[in-house]
Structures are given as C-alpha cells and as structure tokens.
Motif scaffolding. Structure first.
Motif, PDB file in Angstrom:
ATOM      1  N   PHE A 362      82.570 115.588 164.380  1.00 43.53           N
ATOM      2  CA  PHE A 362      82.628 116.783 165.378  1.00 43.53           C
ATOM      3  C   PHE A 362      81.377 117.764 165.153  1.00 43.53           C
ATOM      4  O   PHE A 362      81.485 118.602 164.336  1.00 43.53           O
ATOM      5  N   HIS A 363      80.332 117.081 165.832  1.00 43.63           N
ATOM      6  CA  HIS A 363      79.024 117.996 165.506  1.00 43.63           C
ATOM      7  C   HIS A 363      78.082 118.160 166.626  1.00 43.63           C
ATOM      8  O   HIS A 363      76.914 118.112 166.826  1.00 43.63           O
ATOM      9  N   ASP A 364      78.810 118.300 167.859  1.00 45.23           N
ATOM     10  CA  ASP A 364      78.121 118.320 169.140  1.00 45.23           C
ATOM     11  C   ASP A 364      77.457 119.491 168.953  1.00 45.23           C
ATOM     12  O   ASP A 364      76.494 119.747 170.023  1.00 45.23           O
ATOM     13  N   SER A 365      78.192 120.754 168.366  1.00 47.15           N
ATOM     14  CA  SER A 365      77.312 121.836 168.528  1.00 47.15           C
ATOM     15  C   SER A 365      77.661 122.705 166.905  1.00 47.15           C
ATOM     16  O   SER A 365      78.539 122.231 166.415  1.00 47.15           O
ATOM     17  N   GLU A 368      81.193 123.660 166.591  1.00 47.89           N
ATOM     18  CA  GLU A 368      82.159 122.896 166.056  1.00 47.89           C
ATOM     19  C   GLU A 368      82.188 122.519 164.676  1.00 47.89           C
ATOM     20  O   GLU A 368      82.979 122.280 163.924  1.00 47.89           O
TER      21      GLU A 368
END
Length: 393
Positions: A362-365, A368
């Motif tokens: 979970f590193h889209d942003s 996150e």
C-alpha cells in the motif's frame, strides 16, 4: 539529560539546515545517509547496551575480559560491514536512486569507528560516568554539524559525498574521550563459562530487538526512497524528521531507564515504578507534539524547512501519532529487555515485518504509507500492554 537534549537538538538542526540548503531532491540523498547510519545502529546499539548492562554486573577481571571481547568484535564486525557497503556501492545506488555510489564508499569507511564508539559509550553508560558519556555525544554531534556545513560551503563536490564525509569524521571525533586502550588482539583474560553464556544470550536478544527497532523506525524512509521519485522522497524525509522528534527525546529516557532497571533488579527492588515514571514522561510529551502538529502543521513545517516542504502539512499529525505510539511501546520493550524477557522482541519483530509488508503493498500515496504505520504501531502498543499485564497482574 541536558546533554542528550542538546545533542538531539544539534542533530535536529543538522537535518533542518541540510533540508533548507539542499532542497527536497538533494536532501533525499542526505537523509538516506543519516538513515543508513540509523540502520547500522542496530549493531552499534547492541554493543552499547550489552556493554552498559554488564558494566553493572561484572567487576575486576571479568569486566576487563568482557571489555576486551567487546572492543575486538566491534572492530571485526565494523570492518566487515564497512567492506560490504564499499563492495556493493553500485548496487545500492541503483536500489535507492542516488546521484553517486561514492557516498556509500565513504560512509562504509566510517563504520568500524562507529562500532568502536558504541562500545566506548556503553562502558561509560553502564558505570554511570555520565560526564564522559555526554562528551562523546557532544564531540560527535558538533563535529558532524560543523564539518558538514563547512564542506558544503567550500568543497566543490556533490552534497551527498560531503554529508558522508561529515558522518565518517564525526565517528572519529565521537571517540573523545575514549576507553579504547582496552582494545587488545590477544585475549589476556577470559570470561567464565557462565558469564560467557549470559553475555551471548543478551547479545542475541538485544541484536534481534534492535533490528526490529530499525525495521519499524527506518524502513519507511528506505521504501519511500525506492518507490517514489526523489522530490517526493525528500518531502517525506522532512515529514519523518519533524514527526520523530518525540522518538529522539524519548531515547533520552531509555538511556536512563536501562541501567536503573538493571540495578534495581540486581538489588531485589521493585522495577515497575521506574517504568511508569518514564512512560508518563513520554506519553505527556507525545500528546503535546501530536496536538501541536494537528493545530499548527503549516507553521511548523514552514518554520523548520521552508515553503518548499509545505505539501506535507496535512500528514504531519498522523506521522507524529505513529511515532508517538512507537515511542511509548519502546519504553515497555526496553524495560523487558533489561530484565532478559524475550517475548517483546518477538512481538516487535512480527509488527516490524508487518509494517514493511503493509507499505510494500500500500504505497499509492504518501498518505497510505503513513496510515500503514499507524495501523502497525497501534497493534504493537496493544500487544506490549497485554504482555505487561500478563507478567505483572
């Protein structure tokens, strides 16, 4: 405590000045150097905490034999770790998207000095020679700050190389004052089998725990440096530096907690009052910082880093919350570590790995990334509290 506050303030100033002078993109490389030093500190702190603990428990010939062992192995392991950094400098440049591999080579040359410095500090910490301990921290901090700034203004080299040089030389200055005369290649005195077993068990336990601390406290910066572009990585590094102020101050209490708990346990006295006192201090500090970060995020970031970093304002209080949860958990963990309790190490390891897994997936942003850490740290604190309740109630 005053000296540690000054040192933490100086280290904080060091990072703030680098952030303002270099801008987000170049600051990302500089912050990586500092983070790598913190990553290696899991070995350095293993040496320091082990030396501090057995400085309380050993005396006379056993203490001298123990010192010889610690200094010798600190140098051997330091040379090995430094050689790995030099050998894999090119690969590290690719993984972390840095401007040059030479920064890793320079950094690697200072690693053996860092480990020797850690044993030296542990000796002073365990014997409660706080004046000498304070001086070693002061000489390291001021030399790194002043040398790096001087090099940035006069040397025509890439900033990351100058930061690496400053870090390497600061480890040399950090050996002032030094008890390193006890470093001997030929072992003249030996630990008894019983004491050797005690030392070996504590080293393994401490190394495992320090590794989990490094995973929790620094994996986010390394992963962001890998997954995001240099500008975003630099912005995140500024966010991490501001949010971690509570952890830097909390370490001051850990420095005092460990020898105090070991001594009281040795004397057969109650140790929980010491724990409650330091948990109270860190909780009060954490609450204050999180509230300030929630109410005045833009003001804090603009004052510390400047307008170039203002995009991180909305994430500041959330990152401060994650760090605060970790700092409080850390007090419980070091308390049990000083009493040779193994379960908190396992708990921290599991949650440290879970944090890495969450960020990887979970590193889209950057939002996150921060929220993944909050989830992991809430789980860590709850498990530490449950363990404490089961052991004491």
């Amino acid at each position: 405590m005053g000296s540690v506050l000054l040192v933490n303030g100086g280290n904080y100033l060091y990072n703030l000045v680098l952030g303002r002078l270099l801008g987000p993109e170049a600051f990302a490389d500089a912050a990586l150097m500092v983070t790598l030093l913190l990553v290696l500190s899991f070995v350095g702190m293993t040496f320091q905490l082990t030396t501090a603990k057995f400085a309380v428990l050993f005396s006379h010939d056993q203490w001298q034999a123990f010192q010889q062992i610690m200094y010798r192995y600190a140098l051997i392991i330091g040379c090995f770790a430094g050689a790995l950094l030099v050998f894999f400098a090119g690969e590290l440049q690719v993984v972390f998207n840095t401007a040059t591999p030479s920064m890793f080579i320079i950094f690697g040359l200072g690693v053996p000095l860092y480990f020797l410095m850690s044993v030296n500090r542990g000796s002073y910490q365990g014997r409660q020679l706080f004046t000498k301990l304070s001086i070693t921290y002061q000489t390291e901090m001021w030399s790194r700050l002043l040398l790096t700034l001087a090099l940035l203004f006069v040397a025509p080299m890439h900033p990351s190389l100058l930061v690496a040089l400053g870090i390497a030389f600061s480890c040399l200055f950090g050996l002032i004052p030094s008890d390193i005369k006890n470093l001997q290649w030929h072992q003249t005195k030996h630990l008894t089998p019983e004491n050797l077993e005690l030392v070996s068990r504590f080293i393994v336990l401490t190394a495992c725990y320090e590794l989990t601390q490094i995973m929790i406290n620094n994996s986010d910066i390394l992963l962001v440096k890998h997954f995001f572009d240099p500008t975003e990585a630099g912005l995140y590094a500024s966010l991490a530096l501001i949010g971690r102020v509570v952890y830097f101050v909390a370490w001051m209490f850990v420095m005092l907690l460990l020898p105090a708990v070991v001594q009281k346990h040795k004397d057969g006295e109650a140790t929980t009052p010491v724990l409650f006192k330091y948990v109270g201090y860190v909780s009060l500090l954490s609450t204050t910082i999180v509230m300030a970060s929630y109410l005045f995020p833009e003001t804090i970031i603009e004052l510390l880093f400047g307008e170039d970093y203002i995009d991180m304002a909305g994430l500041l209080w959330q990152y401060a919350l994650a760090t605060s949860l970790f700092a409080i958990s850390n007090i419980f963990a070091y308390y049990f570590l000083s009493l040779d309790q193994y379960v908190p190490v396992i708990l921290s390891g599991v949650l440290g790995v879970s944090q890495i897994i969450l960020i990887v997936y979970f590193h889209d942003s950057l939002l996150e990334v921060v929220q993944a850490q909050i989830i992991a740290m809430v789980a860590l604190l709850i498990t530490q509290l449950i363990y404490f309740a089961k052991k004491t109630l």
